[in-house]
Design a protein around this motif. Structure first.
Motif, short mmCIF file in Angstrom:
data_model
loop_
_atom_site.label_atom_id
_atom_site.label_comp_id
_atom_site.label_asym_id
_atom_site.label_seq_id
_atom_site.Cartn_x
_atom_site.Cartn_y
_atom_site.Cartn_z
N PHE A 1 32.17 -24.59 -46.24
CA PHE A 1 31.23 -25.69 -46.05
C PHE A 1 31.21 -26.15 -44.59
O PHE A 1 30.15 -26.34 -44.00
N GLU B 1 28.25 -32.01 -52.29
CA GLU B 1 27.79 -30.64 -52.02
C GLU B 1 28.92 -29.64 -52.17
O GLU B 1 28.69 -28.50 -52.60
N CYS C 1 28.85 -26.44 -54.61
CA CYS C 1 29.16 -25.11 -54.08
C CYS C 1 30.28 -24.45 -54.88
O CYS C 1 30.22 -23.26 -55.20
N THR D 1 30.02 -21.04 -57.08
CA THR D 1 30.84 -19.90 -56.69
C THR D 1 31.78 -19.48 -57.81
O THR D 1 32.01 -18.28 -58.02
#
Length: 747
Positions: free
Chosen positions: A241, A731, A735, A739
């Motif tokens: 990130f 976020e 993510c 994933t």
């Protein structure tokens, strides 16, 4: 026809801004309020139809609640919108300026009425904003899928875990690495009782984090609360990130340069630190750390790995790479030259330059493939670090300098001041080392003798090793040869790290530097004789015998009857290769493309002024012509750029750096110049300006200084070095779930 804003002291127009522009309303009452708030007396005489047809106000003069974006391509005002945000005072700072949009002076009664209407308007806007927010919240609530209690708990657990991970990275807490995890017993690995992550999680639970408490209490006795694998997954997402935040800014600005540092040791092996240099959307030059790249394999393999990571891994285009600089000495320096050559052969615009953080003479010496030269560089670094370890050691060196400089106070003060700096990074490092040689050897012998018993065994042992190296004639002669050979590039290199005007003149002086180097090669016999004589004099003063290196004699198996002259030996095996390398390296590093680019620094107004505005950027601008937004208009734009600064007002100062020029408000009216300056700024040879000056490299060095090899973790290093990058925990959670979807399903 572009739309111009009718507000006083506002110069915005539609062709230079993405802002929306709104017509004056036809409704007489609303139109009157618009005109009244504008304070434009000349508009009061016009009818609403005339105002609606010919006049506009930009969105900057309306409260955000009054503006509705009905689609990505359409922005409208609410029916009751009244402009209330105006600049009615900035013209007062320049009373002699001419104003096409005159500001009306109001009476006390008019001011009172306007205040009443603004109060009513503020209440309406507040109510309107609440209605809008409520509508938006309801729309968002409808758009977000309903989550089960288990999914909500998982998200909260991940959010808390990410917050802990970011804290560990930014505060530089140790974290268990792969090697330590492999050595753990199964019981230790299951519970991770010694993990800082686990301790911080438990601290959050004790502090009242109910989501973490429920998850902990719901876990079975033998079930892992947060496994090592999951911790690594969380850490990888954090790192990804942070890196993506930087890379997104690089993609937006398009052009960048690659900078690599010295190899860093990790438990997994040696890795190459990668930095990217670019100009962001705020026109600020930045150099950011991105990742550690594995250095396993041959040079071609590493070059391919770097290219693949840049393109496929990070989504960058190597066609936009405009420079590359690689730091390394000895074997690493030789390998990095091959890697840089591979990239430049494939992408010719990625010119090879020295880095702005390393003096040119140090860069040249580090890259010489001569064992004697590399020994000198290594010993000088060890010597400088030795005295930096303790103020008492520095005081001992000061005493040695005082003994040798009796009666010459000026020289004594200069040597003491120079010795306290990190002199191995300076342009005149070899001159300083020669001047300090006698004092260094005297100081090292005194510390090794340790008559007062004030030094421990480690210090005396280090002092003995350094003294033995300094007392070798090969070291003395190599140091003296480097000092004299690199004296021809010292001023040139210093200018490269100076102000913009200095870099410009350096680019134009390269021909003279190369001429001097060629002259030395043509008359090497004469120059070497003087240089060798200087080395012999210094060795004699230090009571060091003049001789050919023992290793060379043993390798050659020379008969005792054959006598080799030291002077001829060092000319053939030292002076000649050193001069040949310096000459060729200067030619290779400062290629035609790089010189053309540096000569375009005359775009900086202060350089223009120094040249009396008689510059010819057009002759060098072809190098980046394809990168410009409007290359066909470049000659006319350059002419206007020169005229603008040549005929500026007396109170206007000329920006002296690329950074200050890009921050100037008028540069946006010159799109080609703006683009050209941004590309030039990315070249690694130019020093960084502003608050981002070598920050990333300093943070990397701080991280390496504070950690042992076994404690280092690549993921945490990225978080620590880039702690200034903002993180969005929500976020990160999204993510992670994308994933590792199996984690969501298992919960």
């Amino acid at each position: 026809m572009p739309n111009f804003c009718a507000a006083p002291n506002c110069t915005r127009k539609s062709t230079q801004s993405d802002l929306a522009f709104f017509r004056f309303p036809r409704d007489p009452e609303r139109c009157r309020l618009w005109v009244e708030n504008c304070r434009r007396a000349d508009l009061e005489e016009k009818t609403p139809d005339q105002l609606n047809k010919h006049y506009r106000l930009c969105a900057k003069h309306f409260e955000p609640a009054m503006i509705c974006k009905t689609s990505p391509y359409r922005t409208v005002l609410r029916d009751t919108a009244i402009p209330t945000i105006f600049d009615l005072t900035s013209h007062l700072s320049n009373p002699h300026s001419r104003h096409r949009k005159r500001i009306k002076v109001l009476t006390d009664e008019e001011v009172r009425k306007i205040k009443e209407r603004r109060l009513e308007s503020s209440i309406e806007q507040l109510l309107s904003k609440k209605d809008c927010d409520a509508q938006d919240d309801s729309e968002k609530a409808d758009a977000i899928p309903q989550l089960t209690p288990e999914q909500k708990d998982l998200r909260e657990f991940l959010r808390s875990s990410f917050e802990v991970m970011v804290l560990i990275g930014r505060q530089h807490f140790p974290f268990s690495n792969a090697r330590e995890d492999e050595m753990r017993s199964k019981e230790e690995e299951r519970h991770l009782t010694n993990s800082n992550f686990q301790a911080l999680i438990e601290n959050r639970i004790n502090a009242g984090d109910e989501y973490l408490r429920r998850r902990f209490e719901a876990a079975a006795v033998n079930e892992e609360y947060c496994s090592v694998i999951q911790q690594r997954q969380l850490l990888e997402v954090c790192e990804r990130f942070v890196r993506e935040e930087i890379l997104q800014q690089v993609r937006e600005c398009r052009f960048f340069s690659i900078i690599t540092g010295a190899l860093v040791k990790f438990p997994e092996g040696e890795h190459l630190p990668i930095f990217l240099r670019f100009v962001d959307q705020a026109n600020t030059l930045r150099e950011e750390f991105i990742e550690f790249l594995s250095f396993e394999g041959e040079e071609v393999t590493v070059a391919e790995r770097l290219e693949t990571q840049l393109t496929k891994g990070w989504g960058l285009s190597m066609e936009h790479c405009r420079g590359q600089a690689h730091v390394g000495s000895g074997i690493l320096g030789t390998k990095m030259k091959v890697i840089a050559g591979q990239l430049k052969e494939k992408y010719p615009m990625a010119v090879i330059t020295p880095t702005s953080t390393c003096a040119l003479n140090v860069h040249l010496a580090n890259g010489m493939p001569l064992t004697g030269v590399q020994d000198v560089m290594s010993i000088l670094k060890k010597t400088n670090a030795f005295f930096k370890a303790s103020p008492l050691l520095q005081s001992e060196l000061d005493n040695a300098i005082s003994i040798l400089c009796q009666g010459n106070i000026e020289k004594e003060n200069i040597l003491k001041e120079d010795s306290r700096s990190t002199w191995t990074d300076l342009h005149n490092v070899f001159e300083m080392a020669v001047d300090l040689m006698e004092a260094l050897l005297l100081c090292m012998d005194s510390i090794h003798d340790n008559e007062d018993l004030k030094w421990n065994d480690q210090i005396t042992s280090d002092a003995y090793a350094i003294a033995e190296a300094l007392a070798d004639f090969e070291f003395i002669v190599t140091l003296v040869i480097l000092k004299n050979a690199l004296s021809f590039t010292r001023a040139f290199g210093k200018n490269l790290q100076g102000e913009t005007i200095d870099v410009f003149f350096a680019a134009n002086s390269l021909t003279a530097v190369l001429h001097s180097l060629h002259e030395v090669l043509d008359n090497l016999e004469v120059y070497h004789e003087f240089w060798f004589e200087e080395a012999v004099s210094l060795a004699t003063a230090m009571e060091i015998p003049v001789k050919v290196p023992r290793l060379f004699l043993r390798k050659q198996q020379v008969l005792e009857t054959m006598e080799i002259q030291a002077e001829s030996f060092f000319k053939e095996y030292l002076t000649l290769p050193v001069m040949e390398y310096i000459t060729q390296e200067v030619k290779d590093v400062f290629s035609e493309n790089q010189l053309k680019a540096l000569k375009c620094l005359s775009l900086v107004p202060a350089v223009m002024g120094q040249m009396r505005f008689n510059t010819s950027e057009e002759t060098h601008a072809d190098i980046y012509r394809s990168d410009l937004p409007h290359p066909d208009t470049l000659p006319a734009e350059l002419h206007c750029w020169r005229i603008k600064w040549k005929h500026r007002g007396k109170e206007v100062s000329l920006p002296c750096t690329i950074h200050k020029t890009l921050q100037h408000s008028d540069v946006k009216f010159f799109p080609n110049v703006n683009a050209f300056l941004k590309i030039l700024a990315t070249l690694p040879v130019l020093k960084l300006d502003g608050n981002h000056c070598e920050t990333a490299q300093r943070r990397l060095q701080a991280y390496l200084t504070d950690t042992t090899v076994n404690q280092r973790c690549k993921n945490l290093a990225v978080l620590n070095i880039n702690y200034h990058i903002k993180t969005d925990l929500e976020e990160m959670v999204q993510c992670y779930l994308k994933t590792y979807p199996e984690e969501s399903e298992s919960d």
